[in-house]
Design an enzyme around this catalytic site. Structure first.
Site, PDB file in Angstrom:
ATOM      1  N   ASP A  33      76.271   2.171  24.489  1.00  0.00           N
ATOM      2  CA  ASP A  33      77.113   3.220  23.911  1.00  0.00           C
ATOM      3  C   ASP A  33      77.681   4.132  25.002  1.00  0.00           C
ATOM      4  O   ASP A  33      77.070   4.318  26.063  1.00  0.00           O
ATOM      5  CB  ASP A  33      76.302   4.075  22.927  1.00  0.00           C
ATOM      6  N   ASP A  65      77.670   7.191  25.639  1.00  0.00           N
ATOM      7  CA  ASP A  65      77.063   8.524  25.555  1.00  0.00           C
ATOM      8  C   ASP A  65      75.962   8.629  26.601  1.00  0.00           C
ATOM      9  O   ASP A  65      75.784   7.727  27.425  1.00  0.00           O
ATOM     10  CB  ASP A  65      76.529   8.792  24.138  1.00  0.00           C
ATOM     11  N   GLU A 106      72.855  -2.816  23.586  1.00  0.00           N
ATOM     12  CA  GLU A 106      71.966  -1.736  23.167  1.00  0.00           C
ATOM     13  C   GLU A 106      71.794  -1.751  21.651  1.00  0.00           C
ATOM     14  O   GLU A 106      72.744  -1.568  20.904  1.00  0.00           O
ATOM     15  CB  GLU A 106      72.554  -0.385  23.593  1.00  0.00           C
ATOM     16  N   ASP A 133      72.647   8.531  26.300  1.00  0.00           N
ATOM     17  CA  ASP A 133      71.608   7.504  26.181  1.00  0.00           C
ATOM     18  C   ASP A 133      72.101   6.164  26.732  1.00  0.00           C
ATOM     19  O   ASP A 133      71.360   5.444  27.402  1.00  0.00           O
ATOM     20  CB  ASP A 133      71.194   7.342  24.714  1.00  0.00           C
TER      21      ASP A 133
END
Length: 651
Positions: A511, A513, A438, A515
């Site tokens: 990541d 998180d 990412e 997203d």
């Protein structure tokens, strides 16, 4: 140095069930959550076989407070008389002898999911204790224990406490009751997951029309009970899968019958989706990789629908036939067959290999759908299918150039020129890894920190396309996905060829998180819809970057979740400092290598598809058009640190 003699006396013979305990993975796949539930399925499957052959109508499964599980059916009951060769009761044979059962000669069971005769005995071998009751006019009881003998320094698995006992207590009940407690020294966890068991029993109920299955969870203050019974069988199954989709006609097409001793049934319904959902079974066993029955069904479907298109002048004389993929766009189908002497390809029971299943299923599909098309009132349904196929064919033709571009050598070279894919030097696909990373920042760190001999890096710029809402031509017009397809080398959809795969480990690195979770979901949906064999073969992984860095002077530790954080703080000691990583881009190349990319220290989660219906439901909910349903699911279930659905591997 004196050479140690190696003779026949050094060859250890594992008797009875001891071999199961020494190598449990050979029998149940793993000692994790999947393996734990597998030993429950073995007992449930025995009860289901009684129902599938017409001897039982109800099955009750209980998850008990003491950690045990029990299964009771109202079938014939395990034979209690003395086995003529073994000179022990039929009950003892079933629970102590591998490859023993009543399912080999087709005399007692015409159709059986438990083909190898190891189910009940393996469950016994991997349990602390197992108790069985058989109801045949009177109540018969037997108990088995596993224990370690300090004197002989050997572990004894599933040994009878005493021979089968006839209690002489009369009963009107019939059937078998089995209760067992998984051995904590074998399994990573011994707690059965209510949702996993519930979903499995629901699927079994769909596949066995009219069979009542009850699940009771006694482990909570207020016992939880669910019941499943579907008089519509797989018709109800299709409706359940499509419940949140836009359907092209309200009632599924349903056909059932028998050809050459093979019982066949299928249910079909179309939606406005752009992909297909075909879930197949043999003797109640899911076949996620398909096989001969699925090939026969697809061939029969394509033939009948092309013949119909010709007859109704939808295809003119000069027109080419529609392709099978045109007729499968938007289809939801359940194909279930029951047959004798089932042969699977490989040890995982995921692909049916019996060649006779193909012509039987194809001829049945052709005859059944021809009869349906000839029925009064079927025109509305057939017209909807034809319009869907016409739209799919136009999209296929539009995608043809994009497909060729994605597979061409020039496309790969141009991608490399753009600096997106940093390929590896290794020439052996089975050793090579592709990290899908990412962001350009993390991609830069990964390129610098990797071992370029076997690790390739593909950075993503923004979120990839959500393929759940797009046709294949739109998928192939997306630059990020086109780059990924070219990098892997396999092609997609009908042209997919796993033999051309360039990287045997495909690792999604995003990541930790929301997203990142969204990106993982989008990529997994792409693989599920267009490269599903990669999931079935275990080539897709999720990288596990750490959440925290705990350090003091020269001492550095990493923690991957909040629970591990506390342990690492205690390890580092007083005076520590903590860094909370907000994303992969915050790590320098050395840190990214040490924590996430080094095969000696990293943690990976391998992604697999064990429940096709469940996967379909989750993808439709999380990535489909129903926003209200998605918000409701996320509010009830979201936990971005939960990894129970995956197998965590240290590689």
């Amino acid at each position: 140095m004196t050479e140690k003699r190696y003779d026949a006396g050094d060859i250890e013979i594992l008797e009875g069930l001891e071999a199961v305990r020494v190598r449990p993975g050979m029998y149940i796949g793993s000692t994790g959550k999947t393996g734990l539930h597998h030993i429950l399925w073995e007992i449930v499957d025995n009860a289901v076989d009684e129902a599938a052959n017409g001897f039982a109508t109800e099955i009750r499964v209980s998850l008990n407070k003491d950690g045990s599980a029990s299964v009771e059916d109202n079938g014939r009951g395990i034979p209690t008389d003395i086995h003529p060769k073994m000179k022990i009761s039929g009950v003892e044979v079933v629970f102590t002898q591998l490859h023993a059962g009543g399912k080999f000669d087709n005399h007692n069971y015409s159709y059986s999911g438990g083909l190898h005769g190891v189910g009940a005995s393996v469950t016994n071998a991997l349990s602390e204790w197992l108790k069985v009751e058989v109801y045949r006019g009177t109540v018969y009881r037997m108990e088995f224990h596993s224990y370690y003998d300090a004197e002989t320094k050997k572990y004894h698995s599933g040994k009878p406490v005493a021979p089968l006992t006839n209690t002489r207590k009369k009963t009107d009940k019939k059937g078998t009751y089995v209760c067992f407690k998984p051995d904590a020294s074998v399994f990573e966890t011994t707690r059965f997951d209510f949702d996993v068991v519930s979903r499995h029993l629901k699927e079994v109920a769909f596949l066995n029309k009219g069979l009542k299955l009850t699940l009771v969870d006694e482990r909570t203050e207020s016992p939880q009970t669910v019941e499943y019974c579907y008089e519509g069988g797989i018709r109800d199954f299709v409706l359940d899968i499509n419940k949140d989709k836009t359907k092209l006609f309200p009632t599924p097409i349903y056909c059932s019958g028998e050809v050459d001793g093979i019982k066949i049934e299928f249910a079909i319904q179309y939606t406005d989706a752009y992909t297909d959902t075909i879930i197949s079974y043999v003797n109640n066993i899911p076949t996620p990789e398909g096989g001969m029955h699925e090939v026969g069904f697809k061939a029969g479907l394509t033939k009948v629908l092309n013949d119909y298109a010709r007859k109704e002048k939808i295809l003119k004389e000069k027109d080419e036939n529609f392709l099978g993929e045109d007729f499968r766009e938007g289809i939801t189908a359940i194909v279930s067959i029951k047959m004798k002497n089932v042969q699977f390809e490989g040890q995982t029971k995921t692909k049916l290999g019996n060649p006779e299943a193909r012509p039987a299923t194809e001829s049945f599909t052709v005859a059944s759908l021809q009869n349906f098309a000839a029925e009064r009132g079927s025109g509305v349904v057939m017209d909807a299918i034809m319009k869907k196929a016409q739209g799919a064919a136009k999209a296929r033709l539009a995608a043809k150039n994009a497909k060729e571009l994605s597979r061409s050598k020039n496309a790969i070279e141009s991608i490399n020129t753009l600096g997106k894919l940093a390929s590896c030097r290794g020439k052996k696909p089975e050793q090579n890894e592709l990290f899908i990373v990412e962001g350009d920042s993390a991609g830069g760190s990964a390129k610098q920190g990797r071992d370029s001999l076997f690790q390739a890096i593909l950075p993503l710029r923004g979120k990839p396309l959500n393929v759940e809402k797009k046709r294949i031509n739109q998928v192939l017009e997306n630059e990020e996905l086109r780059t990924l397809i070219s990098a892997l080398g396999t092609g997609i959809a009908e042209k997919f060829d796993i033999e051309k795969l360039k990287y045997h480990k495909i690792i999604i690195l995003a990541d930790a998180d929301q997203d990142g979770a969204h990106i993982r979901s989008i990529l997994l949906t792409f693989f599920y819809r267009y490269m599903k064999p990669l999931l079935a073969a275990g080539h897709i992984y999720i990288g596990m970057p750490p959440l925290y860095k705990i350090f003091k002077k020269d001492r550095v530790e990493y923690a991957y979740d909040d629970k591990e954080l506390q342990a690492k703080i205690e390890l580092v000691g007083r005076g520590y400092q903590i860094q909370r990583y907000k994303g992969l881009g915050e790590m320098n190349p050395k840190q990214l290598w040490e924590t996430t990319m080094d095969p000696e220290s990293r943690s990976l989660m391998r992604v697999s598809v064990e429940d096709g219906a469940r996967s379909e439901e989750l993808i439709s909910t999380l990535l489909g058009d129903n926003i209200v349903l998605r918000k409701q699911y996320i509010s009830e279930h979201a936990n971005f640190n939960k990894v129970d659905e995956f197998i965590k591997l240290k590689k």
